[in-house]
Write an enzyme that holds these catalytic residues in place. Sequence first.
Site, PDB file in Angstrom:
ATOM      1  N   HIS A   1       9.744 -23.790   9.700  1.00 57.97           N
ATOM      2  CA  HIS A   1       8.645 -24.335  10.503  1.00 57.97           C
ATOM      3  C   HIS A   1       7.262 -24.045   9.923  1.00 57.97           C
ATOM      4  O   HIS A   1       6.350 -24.847  10.111  1.00 57.97           O
ATOM      5  CB  HIS A   1       8.687 -23.756  11.926  1.00 57.97           C
ATOM      6  CG  HIS A   1       9.814 -24.290  12.747  1.00 57.97           C
ATOM      7  ND1 HIS A   1       9.858 -24.158  14.127  1.00 57.97           N
ATOM      8  CD2 HIS A   1      10.936 -24.973  12.407  1.00 57.97           C
ATOM      9  CE1 HIS A   1      10.965 -24.734  14.587  1.00 57.97           C
ATOM     10  NE2 HIS A   1      11.641 -25.214  13.562  1.00 57.97           N
TER      11      HIS A   1
ATOM     12  N   ASP B   1       0.865  -1.174   0.000  1.00 60.99           N
ATOM     13  CA  ASP B   1       0.000   0.000   0.000  1.00 60.99           C
ATOM     14  C   ASP B   1       0.908   1.232   0.000  1.00 60.99           C
ATOM     15  O   ASP B   1       2.135   1.111  -0.160  1.00 60.99           O
ATOM     16  CB  ASP B   1      -0.999  -0.037   1.171  1.00 60.99           C
ATOM     17  CG  ASP B   1      -0.357   0.245   2.532  1.00 60.99           C
ATOM     18  OD1 ASP B   1       0.880   0.350   2.624  1.00 60.99           O
ATOM     19  OD2 ASP B   1      -1.112   0.358   3.522  1.00 60.99           O
ATOM     20  N   HIS B   2       0.317   2.413   0.208  1.00 63.47           N
ATOM     21  CA  HIS B   2       1.109   3.655   0.178  1.00 63.47           C
ATOM     22  C   HIS B   2       2.150   3.679   1.308  1.00 63.47           C
ATOM     23  O   HIS B   2       3.214   4.259   1.152  1.00 63.47           O
ATOM     24  CB  HIS B   2       0.189   4.872   0.256  1.00 63.47           C
ATOM     25  CG  HIS B   2      -0.725   4.838   1.439  1.00 63.47           C
ATOM     26  ND1 HIS B   2      -1.778   3.947   1.534  1.00 63.47           N
ATOM     27  CD2 HIS B   2      -0.735   5.547   2.593  1.00 63.47           C
ATOM     28  CE1 HIS B   2      -2.393   4.121   2.678  1.00 63.47           C
ATOM     29  NE2 HIS B   2      -1.788   5.079   3.354  1.00 63.47           N
TER      30      HIS B   2
ATOM     31  N   CYS C   1       3.243  -2.899   4.119  1.00 61.19           N
ATOM     32  CA  CYS C   1       2.386  -1.750   4.456  1.00 61.19           C
ATOM     33  C   CYS C   1       3.184  -0.923   5.461  1.00 61.19           C
ATOM     34  O   CYS C   1       4.405  -1.094   5.585  1.00 61.19           O
ATOM     35  CB  CYS C   1       1.004  -2.177   4.964  1.00 61.19           C
ATOM     36  SG  CYS C   1       0.967  -3.001   6.575  1.00 61.19           S
TER      37      CYS C   1
ATOM     38  N   ARG D   1       6.968 -32.974  11.300  1.00 60.54           N
ATOM     39  CA  ARG D   1       5.920 -32.536  12.236  1.00 60.54           C
ATOM     40  C   ARG D   1       5.368 -31.156  11.859  1.00 60.54           C
ATOM     41  O   ARG D   1       4.206 -30.845  12.144  1.00 60.54           O
ATOM     42  CB  ARG D   1       6.434 -32.520  13.669  1.00 60.54           C
ATOM     43  CG  ARG D   1       7.522 -31.500  13.940  1.00 60.54           C
ATOM     44  CD  ARG D   1       8.159 -31.701  15.310  1.00 60.54           C
ATOM     45  NE  ARG D   1       9.118 -30.664  15.645  1.00 60.54           N
ATOM     46  CZ  ARG D   1      10.380 -30.624  15.197  1.00 60.54           C
ATOM     47  NH1 ARG D   1      10.817 -31.565  14.356  1.00 60.54           N
ATOM     48  NH2 ARG D   1      11.201 -29.660  15.557  1.00 60.54           N
ATOM     49  N   HIS D   2       6.184 -30.365  11.195  1.00 60.18           N
ATOM     50  CA  HIS D   2       5.730 -29.022  10.807  1.00 60.18           C
ATOM     51  C   HIS D   2       4.693 -29.101   9.684  1.00 60.18           C
ATOM     52  O   HIS D   2       3.803 -28.256   9.596  1.00 60.18           O
ATOM     53  CB  HIS D   2       6.919 -28.167  10.382  1.00 60.18           C
ATOM     54  CG  HIS D   2       7.989 -28.085  11.426  1.00 60.18           C
ATOM     55  ND1 HIS D   2       7.774 -27.482  12.647  1.00 60.18           N
ATOM     56  CD2 HIS D   2       9.253 -28.578  11.447  1.00 60.18           C
ATOM     57  CE1 HIS D   2       8.879 -27.579  13.371  1.00 60.18           C
ATOM     58  NE2 HIS D   2       9.787 -28.242  12.676  1.00 60.18           N
TER      59      HIS D   2
HETATM   60  C1  RB5 Z   1      -1.715   3.203   6.249  1.00 57.09           C
HETATM   61  O1  RB5 Z   1      -1.705   4.513   6.765  1.00 57.09           O
HETATM   62  C2  RB5 Z   1      -1.367   2.211   7.340  1.00 57.09           C
HETATM   63  O2  RB5 Z   1      -2.407   2.120   8.249  1.00 57.09           O
HETATM   64  C3  RB5 Z   1      -1.048   0.874   6.728  1.00 57.09           C
HETATM   65  O3  RB5 Z   1       0.011   1.001   5.832  1.00 57.09           O
HETATM   66  C4  RB5 Z   1      -0.635  -0.225   7.689  1.00 57.09           C
HETATM   67  O4  RB5 Z   1       0.416   0.190   8.508  1.00 57.09           O
HETATM   68  C5  RB5 Z   1      -1.710  -0.882   8.434  1.00 57.09           C
HETATM   69  O5  RB5 Z   1      -1.500  -1.832   9.207  1.00 57.09           O
END
Ligand code: RB5
Length: 142
Positions: free
Chosen positions: A98, A8-9, A65, A132-133
């Site tokens: 594992h 994501d951003h 993220c 086992r894993h």
């Molecule tokens: C985005 O602002 C942020 O919430 C996301 O990248 C992440 O860290 C969420 O868990």
Amino acid sequence: MQIAIASDHGGWNLKAELIEYYKNKGIELQDMGTYSSDSCDYPDIAETLCQAILNKKAEKGILVCGTGIGISIAANRHKGIRAAVLYDDDVARLAREHNDANIAVFGGRTMKKEDVFRRMDIFLKTDFLGDRHLRRIQKLDK
Ligand code: RB5
């Protein structure tokens, strides 16, 4: 091995750095978005990458993220996906040995890129131990 990556951003910068790092090693990561630094929703990003893994378009994935938390929660709701936040080097190894983790997860706002590169290298070179894993990971998808 086909490796897909998405963020994501909050993981946008680290995703670009990972792509560059592996490009310099002769490995092309499949970039599955996001394709701009505009705000987006990590569950949508996780969905795209998880479908690529489940449909065998890629063998392993990388998700990023801000913290690695939201996108790992989203990914782990899919049967057959085992996404692990690689918060240290031993965890990077153990997530493969594992847990047979098929997605490595990082925090773009919480981790240093040198640590991330090193942990990702460990993740890629480590095999699942089975035995086992295997029994345990099979129980995850029941
Ligand atoms: C985005 O602002 C942020 O919430 C996301 O990248 C992440 O860290 C969420 O868990």
